[in-house]
Scaffold this motif. Structure first.
Motif, PDB file in Angstrom:
ATOM      1  N   VAL A  15      39.167 -15.494  35.770  1.00 27.96           N
ATOM      2  CA  VAL A  15      40.396 -15.517  34.976  1.00 27.96           C
ATOM      3  C   VAL A  15      41.608 -15.451  35.890  1.00 27.96           C
ATOM      4  CG1 VAL A  15      41.777 -14.175  33.330  1.00 27.96           C
ATOM      5  CG2 VAL A  15      39.350 -14.572  32.885  1.00 27.96           C
ATOM      6  N   GLU A  16      41.580 -14.544  36.863  1.00 29.34           N
ATOM      7  CA  GLU A  16      42.709 -14.402  37.780  1.00 29.34           C
ATOM      8  C   GLU A  16      42.903 -15.640  38.642  1.00 29.34           C
ATOM      9  OE1 GLU A  16      42.370 -10.760  39.969  1.00 29.34           O
ATOM     10  OE2 GLU A  16      42.180  -9.570  38.142  1.00 29.34           O
ATOM     11  N   ALA A  17      41.812 -16.282  39.046  1.00 30.18           N
ATOM     12  CA  ALA A  17      41.909 -17.471  39.889  1.00 30.18           C
ATOM     13  C   ALA A  17      42.460 -18.666  39.110  1.00 30.18           C
ATOM     14  CB  ALA A  17      40.546 -17.825  40.474  1.00 30.18           C
ATOM     15  N   SER A  18      42.232 -18.692  37.805  1.00 34.60           N
ATOM     16  CA  SER A  18      42.689 -19.832  37.013  1.00 34.60           C
ATOM     17  C   SER A  18      44.132 -19.685  36.522  1.00 34.60           C
ATOM     18  CB  SER A  18      41.768 -20.038  35.807  1.00 34.60           C
ATOM     19  OG  SER A  18      41.889 -18.953  34.905  1.00 34.60           O
ATOM     20  N   MET A  19      44.752 -18.541  36.779  1.00 36.17           N
ATOM     21  CA  MET A  19      46.139 -18.337  36.347  1.00 36.17           C
ATOM     22  C   MET A  19      47.083 -19.237  37.130  1.00 36.17           C
ATOM     23  SD  MET A  19      46.399 -14.230  35.921  1.00 36.17           S
ATOM     24  CE  MET A  19      48.096 -14.285  35.427  1.00 36.17           C
ATOM     25  N   GLU A  20      48.072 -19.787  36.422  1.00 38.85           N
ATOM     26  CA  GLU A  20      49.072 -20.619  37.094  1.00 38.85           C
ATOM     27  C   GLU A  20      50.098 -19.708  37.750  1.00 38.85           C
ATOM     28  OE1 GLU A  20      52.375 -23.978  35.939  1.00 38.85           O
ATOM     29  OE2 GLU A  20      50.665 -23.664  34.627  1.00 38.85           O
ATOM     30  N   ARG A  21      50.350 -19.932  39.002  1.00 40.52           N
ATOM     31  CA  ARG A  21      51.258 -19.084  39.749  1.00 40.52           C
ATOM     32  C   ARG A  21      52.534 -19.850  40.082  1.00 40.52           C
ATOM     33  NH1 ARG A  21      47.169 -16.036  39.819  1.00 40.52           N
ATOM     34  NH2 ARG A  21      45.895 -15.028  41.286  1.00 40.52           N
ATOM     35  N   ILE A  22      53.626 -19.102  40.244  1.00 41.21           N
ATOM     36  CA  ILE A  22      54.870 -19.729  40.669  1.00 41.21           C
ATOM     37  C   ILE A  22      55.157 -19.279  42.098  1.00 41.21           C
ATOM     38  CG2 ILE A  22      55.811 -19.886  38.340  1.00 41.21           C
ATOM     39  CD1 ILE A  22      57.527 -17.461  38.950  1.00 41.21           C
ATOM     40  N   LYS A  23      55.956 -20.063  42.795  1.00 46.76           N
ATOM     41  CA  LYS A  23      56.275 -19.733  44.177  1.00 46.76           C
ATOM     42  C   LYS A  23      57.122 -18.466  44.234  1.00 46.76           C
ATOM     43  CE  LYS A  23      56.017 -24.337  46.098  1.00 46.76           C
ATOM     44  NZ  LYS A  23      56.652 -25.306  46.969  1.00 46.76           N
ATOM     45  N   ILE A  24      56.970 -17.719  45.302  1.00 45.86           N
ATOM     46  CA  ILE A  24      57.699 -16.463  45.476  1.00 45.86           C
ATOM     47  C   ILE A  24      59.199 -16.722  45.528  1.00 45.86           C
ATOM     48  CG2 ILE A  24      58.122 -14.566  47.067  1.00 45.86           C
ATOM     49  CD1 ILE A  24      55.164 -14.612  47.727  1.00 45.86           C
ATOM     50  N   SER A  25      59.608 -17.793  46.171  1.00 46.13           N
ATOM     51  CA  SER A  25      61.040 -18.081  46.264  1.00 46.13           C
ATOM     52  C   SER A  25      61.633 -18.339  44.886  1.00 46.13           C
ATOM     53  CB  SER A  25      61.284 -19.276  47.185  1.00 46.13           C
ATOM     54  OG  SER A  25      60.593 -20.418  46.697  1.00 46.13           O
ATOM     55  N   THR A  26      60.890 -18.990  44.013  1.00 41.21           N
ATOM     56  CA  THR A  26      61.353 -19.242  42.647  1.00 41.21           C
ATOM     57  C   THR A  26      61.446 -17.940  41.874  1.00 41.21           C
ATOM     58  OG1 THR A  26      60.276 -21.402  42.689  1.00 41.21           O
ATOM     59  CG2 THR A  26      60.896 -20.542  40.538  1.00 41.21           C
ATOM     60  N   ALA A  27      60.427 -17.096  41.994  1.00 37.49           N
ATOM     61  CA  ALA A  27      60.425 -15.812  41.296  1.00 37.49           C
ATOM     62  C   ALA A  27      61.561 -14.923  41.788  1.00 37.49           C
ATOM     63  CB  ALA A  27      59.084 -15.114  41.487  1.00 37.49           C
ATOM     64  N   ALA A  28      61.801 -14.915  43.080  1.00 35.80           N
ATOM     65  CA  ALA A  28      62.880 -14.101  43.642  1.00 35.80           C
ATOM     66  C   ALA A  28      64.238 -14.593  43.152  1.00 35.80           C
ATOM     67  CB  ALA A  28      62.822 -14.124  45.164  1.00 35.80           C
ATOM     68  N   ALA A  29      64.425 -15.900  43.098  1.00 37.12           N
ATOM     69  CA  ALA A  29      65.691 -16.457  42.622  1.00 37.12           C
ATOM     70  C   ALA A  29      65.910 -16.107  41.154  1.00 37.12           C
ATOM     71  CB  ALA A  29      65.706 -17.964  42.812  1.00 37.12           C
ATOM     72  N   GLN A  30      64.846 -16.156  40.350  1.00 40.38           N
ATOM     73  CA  GLN A  30      64.962 -15.791  38.939  1.00 40.38           C
ATOM     74  C   GLN A  30      65.280 -14.312  38.782  1.00 40.38           C
ATOM     75  OE1 GLN A  30      61.222 -17.013  37.283  1.00 40.38           O
ATOM     76  NE2 GLN A  30      61.855 -19.144  37.034  1.00 40.38           N
ATOM     77  N   LEU A  31      64.694 -13.480  39.607  1.00 35.45           N
ATOM     78  CA  LEU A  31      64.947 -12.039  39.547  1.00 35.45           C
ATOM     79  C   LEU A  31      66.398 -11.724  39.923  1.00 35.45           C
ATOM     80  CD1 LEU A  31      63.869  -9.184  39.130  1.00 35.45           C
ATOM     81  CD2 LEU A  31      63.103  -9.207  41.500  1.00 35.45           C
TER      82      LEU A  31
END
Length: 72
Positions: free
Chosen positions: A23-39
């Motif tokens: 389940v964890e391997a199939s999760m769609e992930r976003i890039k850290i830079s995108t997540a940081a910019a959103q935060l």
């Protein structure tokens, strides 16, 4: 008999672990830079209503003492 129960229990635990990893391997992930910019954007948008940055007015502070302590 207890060896079978212990073995069966560890097999079931291993299956649950493998399923969780799938389940964890199939999760769609976003890039850290995108997540940081959103935060950063979220923090900037909500900074005016953040009590840690703006403080709490004395009249609306729920933790303020109702009475003052008077020593005789």
């Amino acid at each position: 008999m207890s060896g079978k129960v212990c073995s069966n229990n560890s097999v079931m635990q291993a299956r649950r672990t493998v399923e969780q990893l799938r389940v964890e391997a199939s999760m769609e992930r976003i890039k850290i830079s995108t997540a940081a910019a959103q935060l950063v954007q979220y923090c900037q948008e909500h900074s005016r209503s953040d009590p840690l940055l703006t403080g709490i007015s004395a009249s609306s502070n729920p933790f303020k003492d109702k009475k003052t302590c008077v020593l005789l």
